[in-house]
Motif scaffolding. Sequence first.
Motif, short mmCIF file in Angstrom:
data_model
loop_
_atom_site.label_atom_id
_atom_site.label_comp_id
_atom_site.label_asym_id
_atom_site.label_seq_id
_atom_site.Cartn_x
_atom_site.Cartn_y
_atom_site.Cartn_z
N GLY A 56 2.05 -16.00 2.27
CA GLY A 56 3.42 -15.68 2.64
C GLY A 56 3.57 -14.62 3.71
O GLY A 56 4.69 -14.17 3.98
N VAL A 57 2.48 -14.20 4.34
CA VAL A 57 2.52 -13.25 5.45
C VAL A 57 1.54 -13.75 6.51
O VAL A 57 0.82 -14.72 6.31
CB VAL A 57 2.13 -11.82 5.00
CG1 VAL A 57 3.16 -11.23 4.07
CG2 VAL A 57 0.75 -11.81 4.36
N THR A 58 1.52 -13.07 7.65
CA THR A 58 0.55 -13.42 8.69
C THR A 58 -0.86 -13.27 8.15
O THR A 58 -1.23 -12.23 7.59
CB THR A 58 0.73 -12.51 9.91
OG1 THR A 58 2.06 -12.66 10.41
CG2 THR A 58 -0.26 -12.87 11.01
N LEU A 250 -5.55 -3.46 5.26
CA LEU A 250 -4.71 -3.51 6.46
C LEU A 250 -3.46 -4.34 6.22
O LEU A 250 -2.37 -4.00 6.70
CB LEU A 250 -5.51 -4.08 7.63
CG LEU A 250 -4.90 -3.89 9.02
CD1 LEU A 250 -4.86 -2.40 9.38
CD2 LEU A 250 -5.68 -4.66 10.07
N SER A 251 -3.60 -5.42 5.46
CA SER A 251 -2.43 -6.24 5.16
C SER A 251 -1.40 -5.45 4.36
O SER A 251 -0.19 -5.56 4.60
CB SER A 251 -2.87 -7.48 4.38
OG SER A 251 -1.79 -8.38 4.20
N LYS A 252 -1.86 -4.63 3.44
CA LYS A 252 -0.94 -3.78 2.67
C LYS A 252 -0.26 -2.76 3.59
O LYS A 252 0.94 -2.47 3.43
CB LYS A 252 -1.70 -3.05 1.57
CG LYS A 252 -2.30 -3.96 0.50
CD LYS A 252 -1.22 -4.56 -0.38
CE LYS A 252 -1.80 -5.30 -1.59
NZ LYS A 252 -2.53 -6.52 -1.25
N GLN A 253 -1.02 -2.21 4.56
CA GLN A 253 -0.42 -1.27 5.51
C GLN A 253 0.68 -1.93 6.33
O GLN A 253 1.74 -1.35 6.55
CB GLN A 253 -1.50 -0.73 6.45
CG GLN A 253 -2.48 0.25 5.84
CD GLN A 253 -3.40 0.83 6.90
OE1 GLN A 253 -2.94 1.33 7.92
NE2 GLN A 253 -4.69 0.74 6.66
N TYR A 254 0.41 -3.13 6.80
CA TYR A 254 1.35 -3.80 7.70
C TYR A 254 2.57 -4.38 6.97
O TYR A 254 3.69 -4.30 7.46
CB TYR A 254 0.64 -4.93 8.44
CG TYR A 254 -0.30 -4.49 9.54
CD1 TYR A 254 -0.25 -3.20 10.06
CD2 TYR A 254 -1.23 -5.36 10.07
CE1 TYR A 254 -1.11 -2.80 11.08
CE2 TYR A 254 -2.09 -4.97 11.09
CZ TYR A 254 -2.03 -3.69 11.58
OH TYR A 254 -2.87 -3.31 12.59
N PHE A 255 2.34 -5.01 5.81
CA PHE A 255 3.39 -5.81 5.20
C PHE A 255 3.90 -5.27 3.86
O PHE A 255 4.87 -5.79 3.32
CB PHE A 255 2.91 -7.25 5.00
CG PHE A 255 2.44 -7.89 6.27
CD1 PHE A 255 3.30 -8.09 7.33
CD2 PHE A 255 1.12 -8.28 6.41
CE1 PHE A 255 2.86 -8.67 8.51
CE2 PHE A 255 0.66 -8.86 7.58
CZ PHE A 255 1.53 -9.06 8.64
N GLY A 256 3.26 -4.22 3.33
CA GLY A 256 3.74 -3.60 2.10
C GLY A 256 3.81 -4.57 0.94
O GLY A 256 2.91 -5.39 0.72
N PRO A 257 4.91 -4.52 0.17
CA PRO A 257 5.03 -5.37 -1.03
C PRO A 257 4.97 -6.87 -0.73
O PRO A 257 4.64 -7.65 -1.62
CB PRO A 257 6.41 -4.98 -1.58
CG PRO A 257 6.69 -3.63 -1.02
CD PRO A 257 6.05 -3.61 0.33
N ALA A 301 3.10 -10.93 15.65
CA ALA A 301 3.20 -11.71 14.42
C ALA A 301 3.64 -10.82 13.26
O ALA A 301 3.04 -9.79 13.00
CB ALA A 301 1.86 -12.36 14.10
N ARG A 302 4.67 -11.25 12.55
CA ARG A 302 5.17 -10.50 11.41
C ARG A 302 5.40 -11.36 10.18
O ARG A 302 5.67 -10.84 9.11
CB ARG A 302 6.50 -9.80 11.78
CG ARG A 302 6.39 -8.76 12.89
CD ARG A 302 5.57 -7.56 12.45
NE ARG A 302 5.55 -6.51 13.45
CZ ARG A 302 4.66 -6.44 14.45
NH1 ARG A 302 3.75 -7.38 14.57
NH2 ARG A 302 4.70 -5.45 15.33
#
Length: 397
Positions: A56-58, A250-257, A301-302
Amino acid sequence: MSARYRFNRLELAGSLGDLGTLLPIAVSLILLNGLDPVGLLLSVGLFYILSGIYFGVTVPVQPMKVVGAYALATGLTAQEIGAAGLLLGVLLLVLGITGAISFIGRITRREVVRGVQLSTGVLLMLAGVKFMLGTTKFQSLQGLAEPNLMLQAIGPLPIGIILGVAAVLLILLLLENRHFPGGLVVVILGLLLGIVLARENISLHLSLYAPAWLPFGIPSAKVFAAAFMMLVLPQIPMTLGNAVLAYEDLSKQYFGPESSKVTAPAICVSMALANFVSSFIGGMPLCHGAGGLAAHYRFGARTAGSNLMIGAVFVFLAIFLGPEALKAANLIPLSVMGALLVFAGGQLALTIRDLESKEELFVTLGMLVITLASNLAWAFGIGLILCWSMHWLKLKV
């Protein structure tokens, strides 16, 4: 984020951000090691699409670099590469299902994760510069800095340096421009330039292609043993460090919850399934990776929409162009892809900004030095030993 999927210029630009890592290795493995172009392109496209839908994210998709580099350097057969993909798939599936990867994640301190990210970022930047200078192994094998361009220099300056510097400046100029994203503009201009300066007339013929099932046959026990020793063992530490732990962080840093599904066990299972499919249809070993995510994010990309767009491109190339897709891929000058790598690497390296103590920085920088002197696998192992030794013995720097 307000939407799970967005389809706009920024997402498209971000989806192209990691081509500098993916295309050269993929094209080289097809040309030099005989991997099946239809199976390789289709497995990459499906991995992009399905992982984007699930997480559900990049989500980045990359070749396993240790496998790719060693296979290219030693001329391993397509069957040996496929066997490595199957073995890596089994190992990753076991790590993910049993939860063993979670234990590895718990004992991997923040400074080690940052060391992996810094090292990977610097390696990406160095690779980008090599593309501009024309000194990568792929370019050396071709004997030209820009193998697909008829123009190799303007006066005393190699064309790669000219295009690379121009691309870097253009990206800097448009880096925060939401109407004309720098990554997208550079890729489009590079593609147009590749068409104008192509060494050969480019003619693409659409047809229908389907992947073959086990195109290189079933590997023997001897092939599996060789693949395990030469490819799997060196790849495991880098995969755990960069493609699982550093990527999850890094995914947690960029996209959080919103990246709640991006967990170490899920990442392992995702990569395992991708490698099973890829190996069965003649593709290359695949993974996620912190460097790939940094590249996609840096250029816009977001959401998972970027995955669907780039995945659809690869699926289209596989099904309708097949082997001829290599002609289209080769139109983008390598120096332009090098410029993308420089910025992606810089984005990833900057993750060390949250380190607070000199001891953490010492471990992280030490891992970078070990990576440059040896490889990331050694750096990951030594970094773990070093950080815990300093923690238990309460050593100060």
